[in-house]
Motif scaffolding. Structure first.
Motif, mmCIF file in Angstrom:
data_model
loop_
_atom_site.group_PDB
_atom_site.id
_atom_site.type_symbol
_atom_site.label_atom_id
_atom_site.label_comp_id
_atom_site.label_asym_id
_atom_site.label_seq_id
_atom_site.Cartn_x
_atom_site.Cartn_y
_atom_site.Cartn_z
ATOM 1 N N VAL A 54 40.135 54.584 -68.526
ATOM 2 C CA VAL A 54 41.108 55.664 -68.277
ATOM 3 C C VAL A 54 41.322 56.568 -69.487
ATOM 4 C CG1 VAL A 54 42.299 54.187 -66.614
ATOM 5 C CG2 VAL A 54 43.173 54.336 -68.931
ATOM 6 N N ARG A 55 40.946 56.125 -70.672
ATOM 7 C CA ARG A 55 41.226 56.931 -71.866
ATOM 8 C C ARG A 55 40.655 58.347 -71.779
ATOM 9 N NH1 ARG A 55 42.668 55.070 -76.877
ATOM 10 N NH2 ARG A 55 41.836 52.984 -76.438
ATOM 11 N N PRO A 56 39.365 58.522 -71.388
ATOM 12 C CA PRO A 56 38.852 59.903 -71.314
ATOM 13 C C PRO A 56 39.566 60.741 -70.261
ATOM 14 C CG PRO A 56 37.234 58.325 -70.470
ATOM 15 C CD PRO A 56 38.297 57.531 -71.142
ATOM 16 N N ILE A 57 40.010 60.130 -69.183
ATOM 17 C CA ILE A 57 40.771 60.873 -68.165
ATOM 18 C C ILE A 57 42.096 61.334 -68.744
ATOM 19 C CG2 ILE A 57 41.817 60.742 -65.873
ATOM 20 C CD1 ILE A 57 39.820 58.488 -65.240
ATOM 21 N N MET A 58 42.764 60.447 -69.454
ATOM 22 C CA MET A 58 44.048 60.795 -70.080
ATOM 23 C C MET A 58 43.862 61.927 -71.084
ATOM 24 S SD MET A 58 46.311 58.568 -68.836
ATOM 25 C CE MET A 58 47.626 58.400 -70.032
ATOM 26 N N ASP A 59 42.809 61.827 -71.891
ATOM 27 C CA ASP A 59 42.566 62.873 -72.889
ATOM 28 C C ASP A 59 42.280 64.215 -72.215
ATOM 29 O OD1 ASP A 59 42.953 61.110 -74.962
ATOM 30 O OD2 ASP A 59 40.809 60.695 -75.262
ATOM 31 N N ASP A 60 41.538 64.170 -71.114
ATOM 32 C CA ASP A 60 41.213 65.403 -70.399
ATOM 33 C C ASP A 60 42.477 66.076 -69.871
ATOM 34 O OD1 ASP A 60 39.511 67.354 -69.374
ATOM 35 O OD2 ASP A 60 39.224 66.292 -67.469
ATOM 36 N N VAL A 61 43.364 65.287 -69.278
ATOM 37 C CA VAL A 61 44.619 65.854 -68.766
ATOM 38 C C VAL A 61 45.475 66.372 -69.910
ATOM 39 C CG1 VAL A 61 46.757 65.335 -67.528
ATOM 40 C CG2 VAL A 61 44.589 64.382 -66.712
ATOM 41 N N THR A 66 46.690 71.053 -65.727
ATOM 42 C CA THR A 66 46.568 71.207 -64.277
ATOM 43 C C THR A 66 45.115 71.295 -63.831
ATOM 44 O OG1 THR A 66 48.720 72.293 -64.148
ATOM 45 C CG2 THR A 66 47.197 72.665 -62.324
ATOM 46 N N GLU A 67 44.305 72.018 -64.577
ATOM 47 C CA GLU A 67 42.898 72.177 -64.205
ATOM 48 C C GLU A 67 42.213 70.819 -64.121
ATOM 49 O OE1 GLU A 67 38.846 74.536 -65.736
ATOM 50 O OE2 GLU A 67 40.682 74.561 -66.938
ATOM 51 N N ALA A 68 42.486 69.942 -65.080
ATOM 52 C CA ALA A 68 41.881 68.613 -65.066
ATOM 53 C C ALA A 68 42.381 67.798 -63.876
ATOM 54 C CB ALA A 68 42.204 67.881 -66.371
ATOM 55 N N LEU A 69 43.656 67.895 -63.565
ATOM 56 C CA LEU A 69 44.222 67.140 -62.443
ATOM 57 C C LEU A 69 43.622 67.583 -61.114
ATOM 58 C CD1 LEU A 69 47.950 67.076 -63.591
ATOM 59 C CD2 LEU A 69 46.397 65.120 -63.505
ATOM 60 N N TYR A 205 55.005 65.754 -56.959
ATOM 61 C CA TYR A 205 53.649 66.182 -57.277
ATOM 62 C C TYR A 205 52.622 65.338 -56.535
ATOM 63 C CZ TYR A 205 55.884 68.728 -61.072
ATOM 64 O OH TYR A 205 56.677 69.590 -61.796
ATOM 65 N N THR A 206 51.558 66.011 -56.124
ATOM 66 C CA THR A 206 50.431 65.343 -55.472
ATOM 67 C C THR A 206 49.430 64.938 -56.545
ATOM 68 O OG1 THR A 206 50.746 66.791 -53.564
ATOM 69 C CG2 THR A 206 48.672 65.607 -53.679
ATOM 70 N N VAL A 207 49.731 63.830 -57.205
ATOM 71 C CA VAL A 207 48.892 63.373 -58.316
ATOM 72 C C VAL A 207 48.846 61.845 -58.283
ATOM 73 C CG1 VAL A 207 48.511 63.395 -60.807
ATOM 74 C CG2 VAL A 207 49.614 65.362 -59.708
ATOM 75 N N GLY A 208 47.646 61.287 -58.409
ATOM 76 C CA GLY A 208 47.467 59.845 -58.397
ATOM 77 C C GLY A 208 47.670 59.207 -59.752
ATOM 78 N N GLY A 209 47.680 57.877 -59.771
ATOM 79 C CA GLY A 209 48.039 57.023 -60.888
ATOM 80 C C GLY A 209 47.803 57.491 -62.294
ATOM 81 N N VAL A 210 46.536 57.453 -62.750
ATOM 82 C CA VAL A 210 46.239 57.786 -64.146
ATOM 83 C C VAL A 210 46.632 59.223 -64.450
ATOM 84 C CG1 VAL A 210 44.391 58.021 -65.845
ATOM 85 C CG2 VAL A 210 44.380 56.097 -64.249
ATOM 86 N N GLY A 211 46.282 60.140 -63.561
ATOM 87 C CA GLY A 211 46.644 61.537 -63.771
ATOM 88 C C GLY A 211 48.146 61.740 -63.819
ATOM 89 N N ALA A 212 48.879 61.011 -62.983
ATOM 90 C CA ALA A 212 50.335 61.157 -62.954
ATOM 91 C C ALA A 212 50.955 60.696 -64.269
ATOM 92 C CB ALA A 212 50.911 60.355 -61.788
ATOM 93 N N VAL A 213 50.486 59.576 -64.784
ATOM 94 C CA VAL A 213 51.025 59.082 -66.046
ATOM 95 C C VAL A 213 50.737 60.073 -67.170
ATOM 96 C CG1 VAL A 213 50.873 57.250 -67.772
ATOM 97 C CG2 VAL A 213 50.893 56.673 -65.336
ATOM 98 N N ALA A 214 49.513 60.602 -67.208
ATOM 99 C CA ALA A 214 49.161 61.594 -68.232
ATOM 100 C C ALA A 214 49.991 62.856 -68.083
ATOM 101 C CB ALA A 214 47.669 61.912 -68.150
ATOM 102 N N ALA A 239 47.052 50.534 -67.289
ATOM 103 C CA ALA A 239 46.362 50.866 -68.541
ATOM 104 C C ALA A 239 46.811 52.222 -69.071
ATOM 105 C CB ALA A 239 44.851 50.859 -68.314
ATOM 106 N N ALA A 240 46.989 53.178 -68.169
ATOM 107 C CA ALA A 240 47.457 54.503 -68.585
ATOM 108 C C ALA A 240 48.845 54.414 -69.200
ATOM 109 C CB ALA A 240 47.461 55.447 -67.375
ATOM 110 N N LYS A 241 49.721 53.603 -68.611
ATOM 111 C CA LYS A 241 51.069 53.448 -69.162
ATOM 112 C C LYS A 241 51.024 52.802 -70.545
ATOM 113 C CE LYS A 241 54.280 52.062 -66.155
ATOM 114 N NZ LYS A 241 54.867 51.282 -65.033
ATOM 115 N N ARG A 242 50.118 51.849 -70.721
ATOM 116 C CA ARG A 242 49.998 51.228 -72.043
ATOM 117 C C ARG A 242 49.562 52.251 -73.086
ATOM 118 N NH1 ARG A 242 46.697 45.671 -72.949
ATOM 119 N NH2 ARG A 242 48.443 44.927 -71.667
ATOM 120 N N LEU A 243 48.662 53.155 -72.703
ATOM 121 C CA LEU A 243 48.170 54.162 -73.639
ATOM 122 C C LEU A 243 49.264 55.127 -74.097
ATOM 123 C CD1 LEU A 243 44.628 55.153 -72.300
ATOM 124 C CD2 LEU A 243 45.173 54.186 -74.545
#
Length: 457
Positions: A54-61, A66-69, A205-214, A239-243
């Motif tokens: 999930v780290r690269p997804i979090m960094d991207d967001v 918004t574009e990444a999400l 918001y219409t956003v799933g787990g990792v994206g929502a946390v980011a 994992a996203a919440k831990r980050l």
């Protein structure tokens, strides 16, 4: 007999295969040192491994917002054009909600609000010495982000469990996120939207787990960052919440759901089996554990599980969860040993089905929530007891609490001393400052009692 009927018959659980036994009887008498926590294992839940996914997804967001999400949603096969749910869609979902379901949610919310309001603490204030007072202010977070899963089951009840204590605590700004659902035009499940509307939450918001946390932790063009993130989710969400822990506050790192039941011969085996099955229904990693000194009860519960699972909708999911290494019937010498086992296990949900259930429940130290007697099943707590169903899992109940009003408050000491009270404390402050080799700390109080502290006449 049809092939379809054969298929159904073949996947019925067989007695003895559906859930394993762990027999602890007599082992203490033989001199064994038993580590109960390791003897009742849980499902594998490797958050560290998920972090690297999930780290690269979090960094991207974090960098593209918004574009990444929107790109994440597209990769998941759902076209989303606007991450924020329009207010009219929230109102439409509420208007179209089945009246019986609406009435049930309204009563659930009412009961939860009653309990939450009772949790509001009086702000303490004490005079330590004459003229010296320390008070504590309980300050709600300014803004929180709440995540509501929408995978195997649309957990609309979790909306209430998160929102109500936040509202009672006095949180000023509440944002909710839940995954897009292809069958609902890229919006979250309509029941989730309806409960948001019922609670007066219009920022969804219409956003799933990792994206929502980011999104909550870092903020985007449309969603300002929050102070605190709460809500359960899959291992990637955890994992996203831990980050982001430290960037924002988080409620917990919730893993797969679990139930433990401490029971004796007085327990109704049909009730016990039904409650074990109800938790196994969540997902294949859910844990169902019965701890009992009664061989007779264990056998009867197995027969009940065999019969009841056949009548459930999610046979395969339940059977896999009950048959996994995380589920078991644990046979113990007596209830004293059983109490030690469930305390070490520190279950998310613990039911007590014994004679004098209140007495045994009062001795439990580690559990997310305790359900006392045959008329207090976990399912009641999931929906309509008034308690909160967002609870610590994975043994974390030995050090953590479930979600409550306190989760959304921070405590701040307010210190008010007058001149006389500080003067009396000077020698103590100076002595302790010198002992720690921090002389400027002592000087900071001494300077207040010299004739000309600023060097001016």
């Amino acid at each position: 007999m049809s092939a379809a009927h054969d298929a159904v018959r073949d996947r019925r659980p067989r007695l003895g295969d559906v859930i394993r036994r762990i027999d602890l009887r007599g082992r203490r008498a033989r001199g064994e040192a038993l580590d109960y926590r390791s003897l009742v294992p849980r499902a594998e839940f490797d958050v560290d491994a998920a972090i690297e996914v999930v780290r690269p997804i979090m960094d991207d967001v974090r960098h593209r917002g918004t574009e990444a999400l929107l790109e994440i949603a597209s990769r998941d096969g759902v076209e989303v054009t606007d991450l924020r749910v329009p207010p009219e869609r929230l109102e439409r979902a509420l208007a179209e909600l089945d009246p019986a379901v609406r009435a049930a949610f309204e009563e659930s919310i009412r009961r939860l609000r009653v309990v939450s309001e009772a949790e509001l603490e009086k702000e303490p204030s004490v005079e330590v010495v004459p003229g010296g007072r320390v008070a504590q202010r309980l300050i709600p977070y300014q803004r929180v982000g709440l995540y509501i899963p929408g995978g195997l089951a649309p957990l609309a009840s979790t909306v209430a469990m998160n929102v109500v204590p936040a509202q009672v605590a006095g949180v000023g700004s509440i944002a909710v996120a839940s995954p897009a659902q292809r069958e609902f035009g890229g919006l979250p499940h309509p029941t989730i939207l309806a409960v948001c509307a019922l609670l007066g939450v219009d920022e969804v918001y219409t956003v799933g787990g990792v994206g929502a946390v980011a999104m909550f932790a870092y903020g985007t063009e449309t969603c300002p960052r929050v102070d605190f993130v709460a809500g359960p989710g899959r291992i990637t969400t955890v994992a996203a919440k831990r980050l982001v822990k430290g960037v924002v506050g988080i409620d917990s790192e919730a893993g797969p759901t679990e139930i433990a039941i401490l029971a004796d011969d007085s327990a109704n085996p049909a009730f016990v089996a039904a409650d074990l099955i109800s938790q196994a229904e969540h997902d294949t990693m859910a844990a169902s554990v019965l701890v009992t000194p009664s061989e007779t009860l264990a056998t009867r519960v197995l027969h009940e599980i065999e019969a009841q699972v056949r009548a459930t909708k999610h046979v395969d999911r339940i059977t896999e969860a009950l048959g996994g290494e995380q589920s078991a019937i644990v046979l113990v010498d007596d209830l004293e040993q059983g109490l030690a086992v469930v305390d070490a296990y520190a279950a998310e949900h613990l039911e007590i089905h014994t004679v004098d259930a209140d007495r045994w429940a009062a001795r439990v130290r580690n559990a997310g929530a305790i359900f006392v007697g045959p008329w207090s099943p976990v399912s009641l707590g999931d929906y309509c007891a008034g308690s909160n169903h967002v609870l610590p899992t994975g043994g974390c109940a030995c050090h953590s609490s479930g979600l409550s009003v306190r989760s959304f408050l921070k405590a701040v000491h307010v210190v008010t001393y007058d001149e006389r009270a500080l003067r009396e404390a000077v020698p103590h402050v100076v002595a302790l400052a010198e002992a720690e080799d921090l002389p400027a700390h002592g000087a900071a109080v001494q300077v207040r009692f010299v004739d000309d502290p600023g060097g001016y006449s």
